[in-house]
Write a protein that holds these residues in place. Structure first.
Motif, PDB file in Angstrom:
ATOM      1  N   ASP A 192       0.854  -1.174   0.000  1.00  0.00           N
ATOM      2  CA  ASP A 192       0.000   0.000   0.000  1.00  0.00           C
ATOM      3  C   ASP A 192       0.889   1.223   0.000  1.00  0.00           C
ATOM      4  O   ASP A 192       1.883   1.242   0.663  1.00  0.00           O
ATOM      5  N   ILE A 193       0.479   2.298  -0.680  1.00  0.00           N
ATOM      6  CA  ILE A 193       1.330   3.467  -0.803  1.00  0.00           C
ATOM      7  C   ILE A 193       0.698   4.737  -0.270  1.00  0.00           C
ATOM      8  O   ILE A 193      -0.473   4.947  -0.359  1.00  0.00           O
ATOM      9  N   ALA A 194       1.532   5.621   0.255  1.00  0.00           N
ATOM     10  CA  ALA A 194       1.036   6.901   0.729  1.00  0.00           C
ATOM     11  C   ALA A 194       1.792   8.010   0.047  1.00  0.00           C
ATOM     12  O   ALA A 194       2.917   7.849  -0.350  1.00  0.00           O
ATOM     13  N   LEU A 195       1.179   9.183  -0.073  1.00  0.00           N
ATOM     14  CA  LEU A 195       1.822  10.272  -0.761  1.00  0.00           C
ATOM     15  C   LEU A 195       2.210  11.373   0.196  1.00  0.00           C
ATOM     16  O   LEU A 195       1.609  11.553   1.214  1.00  0.00           O
ATOM     17  N   THR A 196       3.212  12.157  -0.181  1.00  0.00           N
ATOM     18  CA  THR A 196       3.632  13.224   0.702  1.00  0.00           C
ATOM     19  C   THR A 196       3.683  14.554  -0.016  1.00  0.00           C
ATOM     20  O   THR A 196       3.692  14.612  -1.222  1.00  0.00           O
ATOM     21  N   ALA A 212      11.118   8.589  12.709  1.00  0.00           N
ATOM     22  CA  ALA A 212      11.163   9.619  11.672  1.00  0.00           C
ATOM     23  C   ALA A 212       9.769   9.877  11.114  1.00  0.00           C
ATOM     24  O   ALA A 212       9.092   8.947  10.674  1.00  0.00           O
ATOM     25  N   TRP A 213       9.359  11.127  11.098  1.00  0.00           N
ATOM     26  CA  TRP A 213       8.039  11.472  10.555  1.00  0.00           C
ATOM     27  C   TRP A 213       7.960  11.186   9.061  1.00  0.00           C
ATOM     28  O   TRP A 213       6.877  10.967   8.513  1.00  0.00           O
ATOM     29  N   GLN A 214       9.126  11.152   8.403  1.00  0.00           N
ATOM     30  CA  GLN A 214       9.120  10.873   6.958  1.00  0.00           C
ATOM     31  C   GLN A 214       8.596   9.473   6.649  1.00  0.00           C
ATOM     32  O   GLN A 214       8.200   9.190   5.517  1.00  0.00           O
ATOM     33  N   LEU A 215       8.609   8.588   7.637  1.00  0.00           N
ATOM     34  CA  LEU A 215       8.107   7.225   7.449  1.00  0.00           C
ATOM     35  C   LEU A 215       6.652   7.088   7.881  1.00  0.00           C
ATOM     36  O   LEU A 215       6.094   5.993   7.860  1.00  0.00           O
ATOM     37  N   ASN A 216       6.026   8.203   8.263  1.00  0.00           N
ATOM     38  CA  ASN A 216       4.619   8.170   8.666  1.00  0.00           C
ATOM     39  C   ASN A 216       3.717   7.711   7.530  1.00  0.00           C
ATOM     40  O   ASN A 216       4.077   7.776   6.350  1.00  0.00           O
ATOM     41  N   GLU A 217       2.516   7.299   7.921  1.00  0.00           N
ATOM     42  CA  GLU A 217       1.497   6.955   6.942  1.00  0.00           C
ATOM     43  C   GLU A 217       1.147   8.191   6.112  1.00  0.00           C
ATOM     44  O   GLU A 217       1.396   9.333   6.519  1.00  0.00           O
ATOM     45  N   GLY A 271       1.353   1.075   5.566  1.00  0.00           N
ATOM     46  CA  GLY A 271       1.069   0.546   4.242  1.00  0.00           C
ATOM     47  C   GLY A 271       1.606   1.415   3.129  1.00  0.00           C
ATOM     48  O   GLY A 271       2.289   0.944   2.215  1.00  0.00           O
ATOM     49  N   ASN A 272       1.340   2.716   3.197  1.00  0.00           N
ATOM     50  CA  ASN A 272       1.717   3.587   2.092  1.00  0.00           C
ATOM     51  C   ASN A 272       3.185   3.988   2.101  1.00  0.00           C
ATOM     52  O   ASN A 272       3.812   4.069   1.045  1.00  0.00           O
ATOM     53  N   SER A 273       3.753   4.248   3.267  1.00  0.00           N
ATOM     54  CA  SER A 273       5.184   4.581   3.290  1.00  0.00           C
ATOM     55  C   SER A 273       6.026   3.372   2.895  1.00  0.00           C
ATOM     56  O   SER A 273       7.040   3.511   2.202  1.00  0.00           O
ATOM     57  N   LEU A 274       5.603   2.177   3.283  1.00  0.00           N
ATOM     58  CA  LEU A 274       6.342   0.971   2.894  1.00  0.00           C
ATOM     59  C   LEU A 274       6.131   0.626   1.429  1.00  0.00           C
ATOM     60  O   LEU A 274       7.051   0.153   0.756  1.00  0.00           O
ATOM     61  N   ARG A 275       4.931   0.852   0.912  1.00  0.00           N
ATOM     62  CA  ARG A 275       4.712   0.645  -0.525  1.00  0.00           C
ATOM     63  C   ARG A 275       5.657   1.541  -1.319  1.00  0.00           C
ATOM     64  O   ARG A 275       6.209   1.146  -2.344  1.00  0.00           O
ATOM     65  N   SER A 276       5.831   2.752  -0.834  1.00  0.00           N
ATOM     66  CA  SER A 276       6.716   3.700  -1.502  1.00  0.00           C
ATOM     67  C   SER A 276       8.158   3.192  -1.517  1.00  0.00           C
ATOM     68  O   SER A 276       8.850   3.269  -2.545  1.00  0.00           O
ATOM     69  N   ILE A 277       8.605   2.683  -0.377  1.00  0.00           N
ATOM     70  CA  ILE A 277       9.975   2.169  -0.296  1.00  0.00           C
ATOM     71  C   ILE A 277      10.142   0.938  -1.168  1.00  0.00           C
ATOM     72  O   ILE A 277      11.148   0.769  -1.860  1.00  0.00           O
ATOM     73  N   GLU A 330      -0.536  -4.508  -2.217  1.00  0.00           N
ATOM     74  CA  GLU A 330      -1.220  -4.604  -0.927  1.00  0.00           C
ATOM     75  C   GLU A 330      -0.251  -5.203   0.097  1.00  0.00           C
ATOM     76  O   GLU A 330       0.429  -6.181  -0.183  1.00  0.00           O
ATOM     77  N   LEU A 331      -0.201  -4.610   1.270  1.00  0.00           N
ATOM     78  CA  LEU A 331       0.641  -5.121   2.356  1.00  0.00           C
ATOM     79  C   LEU A 331      -0.237  -5.553   3.514  1.00  0.00           C
ATOM     80  O   LEU A 331      -1.023  -4.758   4.027  1.00  0.00           O
ATOM     81  N   SER A 332      -0.076  -6.772   3.942  1.00  0.00           N
ATOM     82  CA  SER A 332      -0.836  -7.257   5.087  1.00  0.00           C
ATOM     83  C   SER A 332      -0.229  -6.730   6.380  1.00  0.00           C
ATOM     84  O   SER A 332       0.984  -6.544   6.479  1.00  0.00           O
TER      85      SER A 332
END
Length: 346
Positions: free
Chosen positions: A43-47, A198-203, A274-280, A296-298
């Motif tokens: 899952d991905i999140a945008l910043t 780190a806030w950069q890794l936030n959802e 989900g979204n920060s990890l999808r991004s990585i 999708e990340l469980s």
């Protein structure tokens, strides 16, 4: 393998060390981020776009060391002062990614985003199970988002690790926090794992959707519109972040702070969202923007990557402490597990 696209993001961080004598002096500059390949679920999140303001962050590095209760890591860990590129590229390092366990707002089907919500009982159990899956994989440093659900997941997971090292959250709110949280025993430091938040890794920040029920939001705005907000790459919800924006901040942070640790031979765990990890993962696997939106990340399921010779090799999720297959992919992890087995059988 899909071709990689590129975005620009910049972050300025000035790390200090107070946890141990082995520290990294890193400074972020402008870095490009490549988008990741096909074949992954996340899952991905945008910043937000743009340049982030300067800040100070404390980053400490402890070297894996042996004592009567620990075993030496077979993964090479050259000192931070090593300049030989050839030596660095010969190293292998493990990277573990874990999406936090179920949160109390996940359970209520609410948009959570950057609201700081804790885990449910199920989420606690998922975090513990994740820890069992990675209990034989070396961990030298932990990175989490600034949100409690990710931090709880990291801490609970490490209670299951066979090395029994203690994760210690580094505090850099101000000089007093840095001074007050110092550890004065070298032996104790060797039995600790630094945890950097780190806030950069936030959802992904969901803007005006945060706290709203997902089904009620779909009834109000229409299923199609909500789907666009949740699953498109570059369309943010009202006053929120798109996945693209989230990827800019998360990947920039990964490249500037976490990847150098891996390059130096440190084994790293990231507990995030989900979204920060999808991004990585998009960066690690070189996925396109179209490929990443279907990932999708469980919750509570770790993913293992091996960083070797400058590239990331995805190994999937360890099944359990008794599953040997995932460790056999690399000689160093196989040796590490063998040493653990020998120690606990003796």
């Amino acid at each position: 393998m899909a071709s990689a696209g590129y975005h620009q993001a910049s972050v300025t961080l000035q790390p200090r060390c107070y946890f141990s004598s082995s520290c990294l002096n890193q400074q972020n500059g402008i870095s490009s981020i490549s988008l990741i390949p096909k074949g992954i679920k996340l899952d991905i999140a945008l910043t937000r776009r743009g340049t982030y303001s300067s800040m100070e962050r404390t980053i400490a590095v402890t070297q894996a060391s042996a004592s009567h209760s620990t075993v030496p890591d077979p993964v090479l860990s050259p000192s931070s002062g090593t300049s030989s590129e050839a030596k660095k590229k010969s190293n292998e390092a493990a990277l573990i990614l874990i999406r936090h366990g179920e949160s109390m707002w996940n359970e209520k089907n609410l948009f959570t985003g950057c609201v700081d919500v804790p885990l449910t009982k199920k989420g606690v159990e998922e975090a513990i199970e994740a820890g069992k899956r990675i209990s034989n994989i070396p961990v030298d440093m932990i990175y989490t988002s600034s949100l409690i659900r990710a931090q709880m997941t990291a801490m609970l997971a490490m209670t299951e690790h066979r090395r029994k090292k203690v994760p210690i959250i580094l505090h850099d709110e101000n000089e007093q926090a840095r001074v007050w949280s110092q550890i004065f025993s070298e032996d104790t430091k060797k039995q600790c794992i630094p945890v950097v938040t780190a806030w950069q890794l936030n959802e992904r920040m969901y803007g005006e959707l945060q706290g709203l029920n997902k089904q009620e939001t779909a009834d109000r705005y229409g299923t199609e519109q909500v789907h666009v907000w949740r699953r498109s790459y570059d369309t943010p919800p009202p006053n929120g972040e798109s996945l693209e924006m989230c990827a800019e901040r998360a990947v920039a942070y990964f490249k500037e702070f976490i990847q150098p640790q891996l390059l130096s031979g440190k084994n790293v765990m990231i507990a995030a969202h989900g979204n920060s990890l999808r991004s990585i993962i998009m960066y690690l696997d070189k996925l396109t923007s179209q490929e990443v939106i279907s990932l999708e990340l469980s919750t509570g399921i770790p993913m293992l990557y091996i960083f070797k010779e400058g590239r990331f090799i995805r190994r999937g999720s360890p099944v359990a402490p008794t599953e040997a297959g995932v460790y056999a992919y690399t000689k160093s992890l196989a040796q590490y597990r063998q040493k653990l087995d020998e120690m606990f059988q003796s």
